[in-house]
Design a protein around this motif. Sequence first.
Motif, PDB file in Angstrom:
ATOM      1  N   ASN A  32       0.839  -1.198   0.000  1.00 16.65           N
ATOM      2  CA  ASN A  32       0.000   0.000   0.000  1.00 16.65           C
ATOM      3  C   ASN A  32       0.873   1.246   0.000  1.00 16.65           C
ATOM      4  O   ASN A  32       2.083   1.181   0.272  1.00 16.65           O
ATOM      5  CB  ASN A  32      -0.958   0.002   1.193  1.00 16.65           C
ATOM      6  CG  ASN A  32      -0.233  -0.055   2.528  1.00 16.65           C
ATOM      7  OD1 ASN A  32       0.511   0.859   2.864  1.00 16.65           O
ATOM      8  ND2 ASN A  32      -0.438  -1.123   3.298  1.00 16.65           N
ATOM      9  N   THR A  80       1.142   3.695   1.960  1.00 18.17           N
ATOM     10  CA  THR A  80       1.767   4.045   3.237  1.00 18.17           C
ATOM     11  C   THR A  80       3.108   3.346   3.389  1.00 18.17           C
ATOM     12  O   THR A  80       4.084   3.952   3.860  1.00 18.17           O
ATOM     13  CB  THR A  80       0.846   3.669   4.418  1.00 18.17           C
ATOM     14  OG1 THR A  80      -0.424   4.308   4.254  1.00 18.17           O
ATOM     15  CG2 THR A  80       1.459   4.104   5.737  1.00 18.17           C
ATOM     16  N   GLN A  81       3.190   2.075   2.980  1.00 21.12           N
ATOM     17  CA  GLN A  81       4.459   1.346   3.011  1.00 21.12           C
ATOM     18  C   GLN A  81       5.502   1.987   2.111  1.00 21.12           C
ATOM     19  O   GLN A  81       6.704   1.910   2.383  1.00 21.12           O
ATOM     20  CB  GLN A  81       4.249  -0.101   2.521  1.00 21.12           C
ATOM     21  CG  GLN A  81       3.543  -1.030   3.474  1.00 21.12           C
ATOM     22  CD  GLN A  81       3.329  -2.382   2.814  1.00 21.12           C
ATOM     23  OE1 GLN A  81       2.270  -2.665   2.299  1.00 21.12           O
ATOM     24  NE2 GLN A  81       4.363  -3.208   2.816  1.00 21.12           N
ATOM     25  N   SER A 132       5.724   5.265   1.140  1.00 18.86           N
ATOM     26  CA  SER A 132       5.931   6.713   1.252  1.00 18.86           C
ATOM     27  C   SER A 132       7.363   7.100   1.613  1.00 18.86           C
ATOM     28  O   SER A 132       7.813   8.189   1.250  1.00 18.86           O
ATOM     29  CB  SER A 132       4.959   7.306   2.277  1.00 18.86           C
ATOM     30  OG  SER A 132       5.198   6.759   3.565  1.00 18.86           O
ATOM     31  N   PHE A 139      -1.412   9.011  -3.763  1.00 15.18           N
ATOM     32  CA  PHE A 139      -0.722   9.271  -2.507  1.00 15.18           C
ATOM     33  C   PHE A 139      -1.405  10.403  -1.745  1.00 15.18           C
ATOM     34  O   PHE A 139      -1.591  10.323  -0.527  1.00 15.18           O
ATOM     35  CB  PHE A 139       0.748   9.610  -2.774  1.00 15.18           C
ATOM     36  CG  PHE A 139       1.645   8.406  -2.867  1.00 15.18           C
ATOM     37  CD1 PHE A 139       2.545   8.118  -1.852  1.00 15.18           C
ATOM     38  CD2 PHE A 139       1.586   7.556  -3.955  1.00 15.18           C
ATOM     39  CE1 PHE A 139       3.384   7.007  -1.925  1.00 15.18           C
ATOM     40  CE2 PHE A 139       2.405   6.447  -4.044  1.00 15.18           C
ATOM     41  CZ  PHE A 139       3.309   6.160  -3.025  1.00 15.18           C
ATOM     42  N   ASN A 157      -4.572   9.444  -0.064  1.00 14.99           N
ATOM     43  CA  ASN A 157      -4.348   8.563   1.079  1.00 14.99           C
ATOM     44  C   ASN A 157      -3.583   9.261   2.208  1.00 14.99           C
ATOM     45  O   ASN A 157      -3.236   8.642   3.213  1.00 14.99           O
ATOM     46  CB  ASN A 157      -3.575   7.311   0.626  1.00 14.99           C
ATOM     47  CG  ASN A 157      -3.881   6.093   1.475  1.00 14.99           C
ATOM     48  OD1 ASN A 157      -5.041   5.712   1.623  1.00 14.99           O
ATOM     49  ND2 ASN A 157      -2.859   5.500   2.056  1.00 14.99           N
ATOM     50  N   ALA A 188      -0.552  10.300   2.105  1.00 10.35           N
ATOM     51  CA  ALA A 188       0.837   9.833   2.134  1.00 10.35           C
ATOM     52  C   ALA A 188       1.715  10.765   1.303  1.00 10.35           C
ATOM     53  O   ALA A 188       1.264  11.375   0.331  1.00 10.35           O
ATOM     54  CB  ALA A 188       0.935   8.408   1.603  1.00 10.35           C
TER      55      ALA A 188
END
Length: 299
Positions: A184, A186-187, A189, A210, A213, A215
């Motif tokens: 995802n 977040t992983q 960023s 991004f 989300n 991020a």
Amino acid sequence: MNTRRLKSFITIVDMGSITRAAEALHIAQPALSQQLVSLEEHFKRKLLIRSQQGVVPTEAGKVLYGHANAILRQLGQAETDVLVAGQALSGRVSVGLAPFSVAATLSMPLLTEMRKRHPGILLHLVESVGQAYSQLVSNGHLEIALLHGSGGIKGLHYEPVLVEEFFFVAHADFDFDDEGGPVNVTQLSSLPMLLPPSYNFVRRAIDHAFSQNGATINIVGELEAVKSIARAVDAGLGVTIMPKAIAERIQSESRDVIIRSIDSPKIAETLSLCISDRTPMSEPAAAVRELLLELTSGL
């Protein structure tokens, strides 16, 4: 009005200079300037803005530039059609294939199949990252473009053909939380990203995902060529996000590159066939369009 003046006007705009255009056309500068005056008198509008740096078209000049390209292309096709009436299709067709998309994988299949079916058609394929294909279709430089987007531009018709899902691409030794499944945003960023420039549709889709989300993106390099991004990823200089066809191409060219699907959210872009809705399509261009639809339907 005559085609010679239209050709001269196109050359002036392309060169950005009356002097350089006169040299390219092998005519005297005063004669070329007089052709421009005649055009402006005919249309009763100023067509060019002159400065010490050269010339640029006015809004009226931009409109004429687009029509002039289309008129001359149609005239050239008319001459060809008359000469080969009743014979096989022939003529020149300009096609834009978006480089950061599955369209970039179609140049060889398109050329190969076109040679089999219509050897009289000369394909002019454009695979450039620095030009807006929609604008090239609008001003008559391209007859067809396979590009990202789904429409909304006046004077253009978009025919959606497929939706491309984006994938994460990294060297196998790159240090990130990988369990072999989807990742995802977040992983991703904090990872060093190698991406196309901000004007690219692929980049816009990534930025939007991004942002939606909440991020951030750690961009360490903006590269205009897929090959450069592939080499940088293979060297472990960073990671990237690409449409599936491009991600698989990068992976196929290196034994040490992995790809992963992305969720939360999924990132995707619509790929469409774009043509002008102002200029009738020539028979050769229609044949190329049909083949492109056939090729994309099998993807």
